[in-house]
Scaffold this active site. Structure first.
Site, PDB file in Angstrom:
ATOM      1  CB  CYS A 239      -0.982   0.173   1.369  1.00 54.40           C
ATOM      2  SG  CYS A 239      -2.391   1.363   1.443  1.00 54.40           S
TER       3      CYS A 239
ATOM      4  N   GLY B 296       0.130   4.985  -4.548  1.00 51.25           N
ATOM      5  CA  GLY B 296       1.668   4.463  -4.653  1.00 51.25           C
ATOM      6  C   GLY B 296       2.229   3.940  -5.164  1.00 51.25           C
ATOM      7  CB  SER B 297       1.165   0.040  -5.064  1.00 49.52           C
ATOM      8  OG  SER B 297       0.208  -0.242  -4.181  1.00 49.52           O
TER       9      SER B 297
END
Length: 316
Positions: free
Chosen positions: A107, A236-237
């Protein structure tokens, strides 16, 4: 007794089951994406490795996830983090990521928030006064991720950046039969979790102007294997996987920065491939993602005797 503001300001818990510890949390958001970090009240998560701890929590402590992620304490898009010891010698902390469906491997927006949290709450030592960035090594289920936190006087300030696990492209131009749209080509890339990418134009939508509900409905038709969700932040990922995909296609070079803006909130994450790597047989890159996290508050959640909805619920 006359009720005054000073009377109400005295910290106290409402009536609750004395056998169920209150869950104390710190709430943050990164570009509008929420994160609920558990401070206290979660029973010990047992296991020799981080993945073993995740299995233990799923099997024995899933009520904690449901109570914090589901309504009435949370909502369908809430994310959570339970901090646990890591077996990796270089890790400052381990983390289990929670959401409405279970436990994710990565995450990115949570990592950006946890970088600030770890420094501000003393989980890592503050750097010398002359150094204005602290490193926080966070053991995620996908692997060790390094966060770099801007700081001053031992406190966090400004944006946070992190270096991802090796990110790679699994496949490109995979044809998926989408009801109402025929066959469309998607690219599948990994940035700590797997993502399928396609242009919204292939589904007759404009990301910047389309309604969020229309985007969710369109995404949900792409494939049952890809869970539909429109995030508040660029994620973010997701940025990590997109940078890996663009590098794979020759659309950017090492250390070439791209900005990604959320159509929901206008928040911006930046990403760049900082070096090449390998992930098994796949050519990969380490991606640097940067974003801004903010604190929103603290809370203590309790369970009252006889509450039929004590473990929460989700509206369909």
């Amino acid at each position: 007794m006359q009720m005054t503001e000073s009377t109400l300001a005295v910290p106290r818990l409402p009536p609750h089951d004395p056998g169920t510890p209150a869950l104390s949390v710190v709430d943050m958001h990164t570009g509008g994406e929420p994160l609920r970090i558990v401070l206290a009240g979660c029973p010990e998560v047992v296991g020799p490795t981080l993945l073993a701890k995740r299995r233990y929590m799923r099997q024995h402590l899933d009520h904690v996830r449901r109570r914090l992620m589901y309504e009435p304490r949370g909502h369908r898009d809430m994310y959570g983090a339970v901090l646990v010891p890591s077996e990796l010698p270089d890790a400052h902390l381990g983390v289990l990521f929670l959401h409405n469906e279970g436990y994710s491997s990565m995450c990115g927006h949570a990592v950006l928030a946890l970088g600030r949290f770890a420094l501000d709450f003393g989980l890592v030592s503050a750097p010398p006064a002359s150094v204005h960035e602290a490193r926080v090594n966070i053991h995620c289920p996908c692997g060790l991720v390094a966060a770099f936190v801007e700081c001053e006087g031992g406190r966090s300030r400004g944006p946070v950046r992190f270096h991802s696990v090796p990110a790679f492209v699994l496949a490109t131009d995979v044809l998926v039969d989408v009801p109402g749209h025929g066959k469309v080509a998607v690219d599948i890339a990994y940035g700590g979790a797997f993502y399928a990418f396609l242009s919204a134009e292939k589904l007759g939508l404009d990301v910047c102007s389309a309604k969020t509900r229309d985007l969710v409905d369109a995404a949900s038709t792409v494939t049952e294997a890809v869970k539909a969700q429109v995030d508040r932040s660029p994620t973010g990922s997701g940025v990590t996987a997109r940078i890996a995909l663009q590098y794979h296609k020759g659309l950017l070079e090492l250390n070439q920065t791209r900005a990604f803006k959320s159509s929901a909130t206008g928040s911006v994450f930046t990403g760049k491939a900082v070096r090449e790597a390998k992930c098994g047989d796949f050519n990969a890159v380490i991606v640097e993602v940067s974003g801004q996290a903010h604190y929103t508050g603290t809370a203590s959640f309790i369970v009252e005797d006889g509450d039929p909805l004590k473990d929460g619920f989700l509206l369909k």
